[in-house]
Scaffold this motif. Structure first.
Motif, PDB file in Angstrom:
ATOM      1  N   VAL A 138      -1.182 -10.714 -21.687  1.00 55.98           N
ATOM      2  CA  VAL A 138      -2.504 -10.660 -21.439  1.00 55.98           C
ATOM      3  C   VAL A 138      -3.003 -10.134 -22.949  1.00 55.98           C
ATOM      4  O   VAL A 138      -2.293  -9.230 -23.640  1.00 55.98           O
ATOM      5  CB  VAL A 138      -2.738  -9.375 -20.461  1.00 55.98           C
ATOM      6  CG1 VAL A 138      -4.166  -9.303 -20.341  1.00 55.98           C
ATOM      7  CG2 VAL A 138      -2.358 -10.040 -19.193  1.00 55.98           C
ATOM      8  N   ARG A 139      -4.155 -10.850 -23.289  1.00 59.75           N
ATOM      9  CA  ARG A 139      -4.554 -10.781 -24.643  1.00 59.75           C
ATOM     10  C   ARG A 139      -5.057  -9.332 -24.796  1.00 59.75           C
ATOM     11  O   ARG A 139      -5.739  -8.982 -23.875  1.00 59.75           O
ATOM     12  CB  ARG A 139      -5.486 -11.675 -25.245  1.00 59.75           C
ATOM     13  CG  ARG A 139      -4.876 -13.216 -25.581  1.00 59.75           C
ATOM     14  CD  ARG A 139      -6.101 -13.935 -26.215  1.00 59.75           C
ATOM     15  NE  ARG A 139      -6.243 -13.586 -27.252  1.00 59.75           N
ATOM     16  CZ  ARG A 139      -5.821 -13.769 -28.487  1.00 59.75           C
ATOM     17  NH1 ARG A 139      -4.795 -14.688 -28.609  1.00 59.75           N
ATOM     18  NH2 ARG A 139      -6.192 -13.549 -29.608  1.00 59.75           N
ATOM     19  N   PRO A 199     -13.237   8.609 -16.012  1.00 56.62           N
ATOM     20  CA  PRO A 199     -14.572   8.845 -15.589  1.00 56.62           C
ATOM     21  C   PRO A 199     -15.503   7.811 -16.004  1.00 56.62           C
ATOM     22  O   PRO A 199     -16.558   7.823 -15.172  1.00 56.62           O
ATOM     23  CB  PRO A 199     -14.565  10.254 -16.055  1.00 56.62           C
ATOM     24  CG  PRO A 199     -13.375  10.810 -16.347  1.00 56.62           C
ATOM     25  CD  PRO A 199     -12.621   9.736 -16.838  1.00 56.62           C
ATOM     26  N   ILE A 200     -15.209   7.165 -17.002  1.00 58.78           N
ATOM     27  CA  ILE A 200     -16.241   6.310 -17.343  1.00 58.78           C
ATOM     28  C   ILE A 200     -15.507   4.777 -17.991  1.00 58.78           C
ATOM     29  O   ILE A 200     -14.393   4.906 -18.055  1.00 58.78           O
ATOM     30  CB  ILE A 200     -17.242   6.610 -18.879  1.00 58.78           C
ATOM     31  CG1 ILE A 200     -15.978   6.958 -19.935  1.00 58.78           C
ATOM     32  CG2 ILE A 200     -17.842   7.928 -18.515  1.00 58.78           C
ATOM     33  CD1 ILE A 200     -16.722   7.251 -21.267  1.00 58.78           C
ATOM     34  N   LEU A 201     -16.299   3.852 -17.879  1.00 52.93           N
ATOM     35  CA  LEU A 201     -15.859   2.497 -17.958  1.00 52.93           C
ATOM     36  C   LEU A 201     -16.099   2.004 -19.314  1.00 52.93           C
ATOM     37  O   LEU A 201     -17.553   1.925 -19.594  1.00 52.93           O
ATOM     38  CB  LEU A 201     -15.944   1.545 -16.801  1.00 52.93           C
ATOM     39  CG  LEU A 201     -15.444   1.949 -15.523  1.00 52.93           C
ATOM     40  CD1 LEU A 201     -16.096   0.997 -14.460  1.00 52.93           C
ATOM     41  CD2 LEU A 201     -13.761   1.898 -15.398  1.00 52.93           C
ATOM     42  N   ARG A 202     -15.089   1.315 -20.042  1.00 50.34           N
ATOM     43  CA  ARG A 202     -15.666   0.440 -21.267  1.00 50.34           C
ATOM     44  C   ARG A 202     -14.933  -0.848 -21.028  1.00 50.34           C
ATOM     45  O   ARG A 202     -15.357  -1.562 -21.690  1.00 50.34           O
ATOM     46  CB  ARG A 202     -14.982   1.271 -22.557  1.00 50.34           C
ATOM     47  CG  ARG A 202     -15.773   2.403 -22.786  1.00 50.34           C
ATOM     48  CD  ARG A 202     -15.128   2.916 -24.202  1.00 50.34           C
ATOM     49  NE  ARG A 202     -16.025   3.834 -24.710  1.00 50.34           N
ATOM     50  CZ  ARG A 202     -15.796   5.284 -24.422  1.00 50.34           C
ATOM     51  NH1 ARG A 202     -14.831   5.649 -23.685  1.00 50.34           N
ATOM     52  NH2 ARG A 202     -16.697   6.478 -24.987  1.00 50.34           N
ATOM     53  N   ASP A 203     -14.345  -1.069 -19.966  1.00 45.94           N
ATOM     54  CA  ASP A 203     -13.806  -2.490 -19.611  1.00 45.94           C
ATOM     55  C   ASP A 203     -14.083  -2.402 -18.073  1.00 45.94           C
ATOM     56  O   ASP A 203     -13.578  -1.611 -17.401  1.00 45.94           O
ATOM     57  CB  ASP A 203     -12.322  -2.433 -19.944  1.00 45.94           C
ATOM     58  CG  ASP A 203     -12.019  -2.633 -21.510  1.00 45.94           C
ATOM     59  OD1 ASP A 203     -12.659  -3.353 -22.184  1.00 45.94           O
ATOM     60  OD2 ASP A 203     -11.431  -1.619 -21.998  1.00 45.94           O
ATOM     61  N   LYS A 224     -11.405  -3.162 -24.570  1.00 46.82           N
ATOM     62  CA  LYS A 224     -12.165  -2.506 -25.689  1.00 46.82           C
ATOM     63  C   LYS A 224     -11.230  -1.013 -25.973  1.00 46.82           C
ATOM     64  O   LYS A 224     -11.495  -0.454 -27.234  1.00 46.82           O
ATOM     65  CB  LYS A 224     -13.541  -1.918 -25.252  1.00 46.82           C
ATOM     66  CG  LYS A 224     -14.436  -2.881 -24.851  1.00 46.82           C
ATOM     67  CD  LYS A 224     -14.611  -3.808 -26.014  1.00 46.82           C
ATOM     68  CE  LYS A 224     -15.737  -5.054 -25.487  1.00 46.82           C
ATOM     69  NZ  LYS A 224     -15.505  -5.707 -24.136  1.00 46.82           N
ATOM     70  N   THR A 225     -10.482  -0.460 -25.207  1.00 47.90           N
ATOM     71  CA  THR A 225      -9.723   0.776 -25.368  1.00 47.90           C
ATOM     72  C   THR A 225      -8.491   0.347 -25.404  1.00 47.90           C
ATOM     73  O   THR A 225      -7.707  -0.442 -24.891  1.00 47.90           O
ATOM     74  CB  THR A 225      -9.797   1.669 -24.228  1.00 47.90           C
ATOM     75  OG1 THR A 225      -9.497   1.058 -23.241  1.00 47.90           O
ATOM     76  CG2 THR A 225     -11.474   2.070 -23.977  1.00 47.90           C
ATOM     77  N   PRO A 226      -7.681   1.151 -26.626  1.00 41.97           N
ATOM     78  CA  PRO A 226      -6.315   0.824 -26.795  1.00 41.97           C
ATOM     79  C   PRO A 226      -5.284   1.236 -25.573  1.00 41.97           C
ATOM     80  O   PRO A 226      -3.994   0.793 -25.540  1.00 41.97           O
ATOM     81  CB  PRO A 226      -6.006   1.755 -27.909  1.00 41.97           C
ATOM     82  CG  PRO A 226      -6.857   2.780 -27.767  1.00 41.97           C
ATOM     83  CD  PRO A 226      -8.352   2.289 -27.288  1.00 41.97           C
ATOM     84  N   HIS A 227      -5.784   2.082 -24.725  1.00 44.62           N
ATOM     85  CA  HIS A 227      -4.977   2.483 -23.640  1.00 44.62           C
ATOM     86  C   HIS A 227      -5.049   1.882 -22.195  1.00 44.62           C
ATOM     87  O   HIS A 227      -4.891   2.102 -21.232  1.00 44.62           O
ATOM     88  CB  HIS A 227      -5.141   4.104 -23.153  1.00 44.62           C
ATOM     89  CG  HIS A 227      -4.724   4.789 -24.643  1.00 44.62           C
ATOM     90  ND1 HIS A 227      -3.371   5.029 -25.108  1.00 44.62           N
ATOM     91  CD2 HIS A 227      -5.730   5.761 -25.029  1.00 44.62           C
ATOM     92  CE1 HIS A 227      -3.359   5.584 -26.219  1.00 44.62           C
ATOM     93  NE2 HIS A 227      -4.791   6.165 -26.358  1.00 44.62           N
TER      94      HIS A 227
END
Length: 330
Positions: free
Chosen positions: A45-46, A108-112, A51-54
């Motif tokens: 998977v690319r 708690p929040i989503l960036r992806d 957006k997050t490294p983890h």
């Protein structure tokens, strides 16, 4: 063979090609890529999808996590026999292995955004040697196999009438079990020869060295079990190229349980020797009345060593095995 199976065949046979799972026809159709091996699934998977490294912490192939990561990709490589949750289906042409690649962050929040992608590997049910090849893998382990006897000795379970028993048979405790040891066909023209049973013991395994073990014949032809019960005995007959004997059914105490069934195996050493018995070649039963050992077809004096150690004839026979069952009823 269906076209889908034929296409998947190139993947299943260790090719360095990648099958792409299209993402709705977008330009990023290679964000998720799958390589199907004959025994495992390889997914990459690319990284720039996230957006997050983890993000890899929440990326799973079924129940299995990311194995490794490089600058541009996350990698998931798992065996089809693992507990990841691979599902197997089949039709007349294909075997289909499927699983779901999921991304469900629990932050708690989503960036992806979470997603689920169903992945499949298709393997043809039939292989043609002129089209493909395969590399066999040798797996460790021990397998016990009854080897064919070069001297064609045979040990056969029988009923009391002398009829052979095919396969396994169930016995009640104490019921007589009959066996016949037969020599090679060459004995017909050998003249003054006779079949002797040197030793027999019973185990719960086809392995003659298994434990527990119980010996019924020992010391070069002494029916030692006849000292315990007269039901155990060599049976006198007119033919010298066979030897019959009987032993009452039993079960091993340490293996017993209520209403249990034990499968037992008889292992014997069979020997072709002189027609006249000797201390090294004999068939001796213990007579409970006279308290003495008696030979079936010769002088009883050859049995005197049954109370000590009888000399070995260095038999040319080999171990023969047959299967029986003993059942506890009550």
């Amino acid at each position: 063979m269906s076209p889908s199976c034929a296409a998947s065949l190139l993947i299943a046979e260790y090719k360095d090609q990648v099958t792409t799972i299209p993402e709705g026809g977008s330009d990023k159709s290679k964000d998720i890529e799958v390589l199907c091996h004959i025994d495992r699934m390889y997914v990459r998977v690319r990284r720039d999808m996230f957006k997050t490294p983890h993000a890899y912490k929440f990326l799973k192939l079924g129940r299995c996590p990311v194995n490794a990561g490089k600058k541009e990709h996350f990698f998931l490589l798992h065996a089809l026999k693992s507990n990841c949750g691979f599902k197997k289906m089949s039709n007349k042409d294909c075997v289909i292995i499927s699983i779901v690649l999921t991304f469900h962050p629990n932050t708690p929040i989503l960036r992806d955004l979470p997603f689920e992608v169903k992945l499949q590997c298709r393997y043809p049910r039939f292989f043609h040697s002129y089209k493909v090849g395969f590399i066999p893998q040798i797996q460790g382990g021990t397998v016990y196999r009854q080897l064919p006897s070069r001297s064609t000795f045979v040990l056969t379970p029988q009923d009391e009438s002398g009829n052979n028993i095919m396969g396994s048979r169930t016995f009640v405790l104490g019921q007589p079990m009959f066996f016949q040891a037969g020599g090679p066909s060459s004995m017909t023209s050998a003249g003054q020869k006779r079949v002797y049973i040197q030793k027999c013991h019973i185990t719960i395994s086809q392995n003659p060295n298994a434990s527990p073990s119980y010996t019924v014949i020992d010391n070069q032809g002494c029916m030692i079990e006849s000292k315990i019960t007269p039901t155990s005995a060599f049976i006198k007959g007119n033919q010298k190229k066979i030897q019959r004997f009987t032993v009452p059914a039993f079960i091993f105490k340490d293996q017993a349980s209520s209403a249990s069934t034990q499968q037992l195996f008889m292992h014997c050493q069979i020997y072709v020797g002189p027609l006249t018995p000797t201390p090294s070649s004999k068939a001796c039963n213990f007579d409970p009345v006279s308290k003495k050992w008696k030979e079936l077809h010769g002088p009883n004096s050859v049995c005197d060593c049954c109370e000590s150690t009888c000399p070995s004839p260095h038999p040319r026979g080999n171990v023969q095995c047959c299967n029986l069952q003993s059942v506890l009823e009550g």
